[in-house]
Write a protein that holds these residues in place. Sequence first.
Motif, PDB file in Angstrom:
ATOM      1  N   ARG A  61       0.831  -1.195   0.000  1.00 55.77           N
ATOM      2  CA  ARG A  61       0.000   0.000   0.000  1.00 55.77           C
ATOM      3  C   ARG A  61       0.870   1.251   0.000  1.00 55.77           C
ATOM      4  NH1 ARG A  61      -1.174   3.354   3.784  1.00 55.77           N
ATOM      5  NH2 ARG A  61      -0.331   2.025   5.424  1.00 55.77           N
ATOM      6  N   GLU A  62       0.487   2.236  -0.780  1.00 56.08           N
ATOM      7  CA  GLU A  62       1.248   3.473  -0.863  1.00 56.08           C
ATOM      8  C   GLU A  62       1.196   4.217   0.465  1.00 56.08           C
ATOM      9  OE1 GLU A  62       3.129   4.585  -3.339  1.00 56.08           O
ATOM     10  OE2 GLU A  62       2.699   2.781  -4.495  1.00 56.08           O
ATOM     11  N   ARG A  63       2.299   4.841   0.805  1.00 54.88           N
ATOM     12  CA  ARG A  63       2.353   5.653   2.018  1.00 54.88           C
ATOM     13  C   ARG A  63       1.496   6.914   1.856  1.00 54.88           C
ATOM     14  NH1 ARG A  63       6.755   4.626   5.476  1.00 54.88           N
ATOM     15  NH2 ARG A  63       8.238   3.082   4.672  1.00 54.88           N
ATOM     16  N   THR A 121       6.770  11.870   0.607  1.00 58.88           N
ATOM     17  CA  THR A 121       6.659  12.186  -0.816  1.00 58.88           C
ATOM     18  C   THR A 121       6.123  13.595  -1.044  1.00 58.88           C
ATOM     19  OG1 THR A 121       4.451  11.174  -0.879  1.00 58.88           O
ATOM     20  CG2 THR A 121       6.335   9.778  -1.453  1.00 58.88           C
TER      21      THR A 121
END
Length: 383
Positions: free
Chosen positions: A123-125, A289
């Motif tokens: 899962r993306e942060r 990000t």
Amino acid sequence: MKLQEVLLKAMAKKITWWAAAEIIGVSDRTMRRMREKLERDGYAGLADRRKGKASSHRVPLKTAEEVLRLYQEQYSDFNVRHFHEKLRELHQIEISYTWVYQALTGAGLIAKKRRRAPHRRRRERRPLPGMLLHIDGSKHRWFQDDRWYDLIVILDDATSEIHYAQLVEEESTRTVMAGLWEVIEAQGLFCALYSDRGSHFFITPKAGGKVDKLRLTQVGRAMKELGVQMLAAYSPQARGRSERSFGTWQGRLPQELRVAGIRDVAGANRFLRERYIAEFNTKFRVPATGKGTAFRRCSRSDLQWIFTVQTERIVARDNTVAIGDRSWQIGKSRFRNTLAGCRVTIHEHLDETVSIRFGPHTVGRFDAEGAPLNPVPKRKQAA
């Protein structure tokens, strides 16, 4: 058995050089020559013999023997990555991680890694710190003896930064509240909290089923008051980020406590606060990000009331209230002679003191033994 493995076992003193000669099938004289060559040219555990060139990864025999000795005598409970860091930091031995791993596996000091499971997409942060925090506890023998303690960790999803880590006797409503309170005071309010379905986080009417979002636990009530969303995980895989973090904690913290000579919870928690959390974050924190932060300053001045275990009771005719076998006597207040028949809220603070409130008014303050007190409780710093 491969030639390199036999030589490494001899370097690690798990077998003699003469036993190595017998395993390889060479004479003692040939083995002496091989050892002299190792002492002169170093151990090229990563040599590419197809090129016919001397390996650039050659390690002096004394260094190779020292690495194997250090692992056996001081660091046998360390994982390879952790041991490799200690070689650089404490012993000034600058060799590659791959060489150390291959040397330890070749010498039979550690088992070779199993093949990885099938690939799954991670899962993306979250893009910003403070958007989602993970909270979890891990029961483990942190002192490498027969004592079990829970390590409560609060981790940022965006960066894997550890905002809180403390050892406690048992994960509970109070120990969880203490951690959340400390993070809010230090960092500010965050957007959402991700946890398992433990009874101090959620009420789950049916075992293994969905949580009841309408019935709140004490932690759920506190988070709702602060505007923090609570998210429940329905499998260990869903908590992958915190689960992987605990794998790292279990592979490092017990060894760090042993090396530091720490054998008690109070000392371990001081070590975590004053030194190790910062070291852990330096090694494992990753950049977010996005730019900025989702943490916001907490404008609430009543955290000492929010982070309490709250129970409503009707005051008895003799102006007492009770929870189980504990009871408290409410004295006269300046706005009315008796509170008999009134609904009050009993606040059990994290420092084990008790306050009784009628609306916005504090009508009673008691210590852990039930003796009357006067001042409003202040937050007690964890050991």
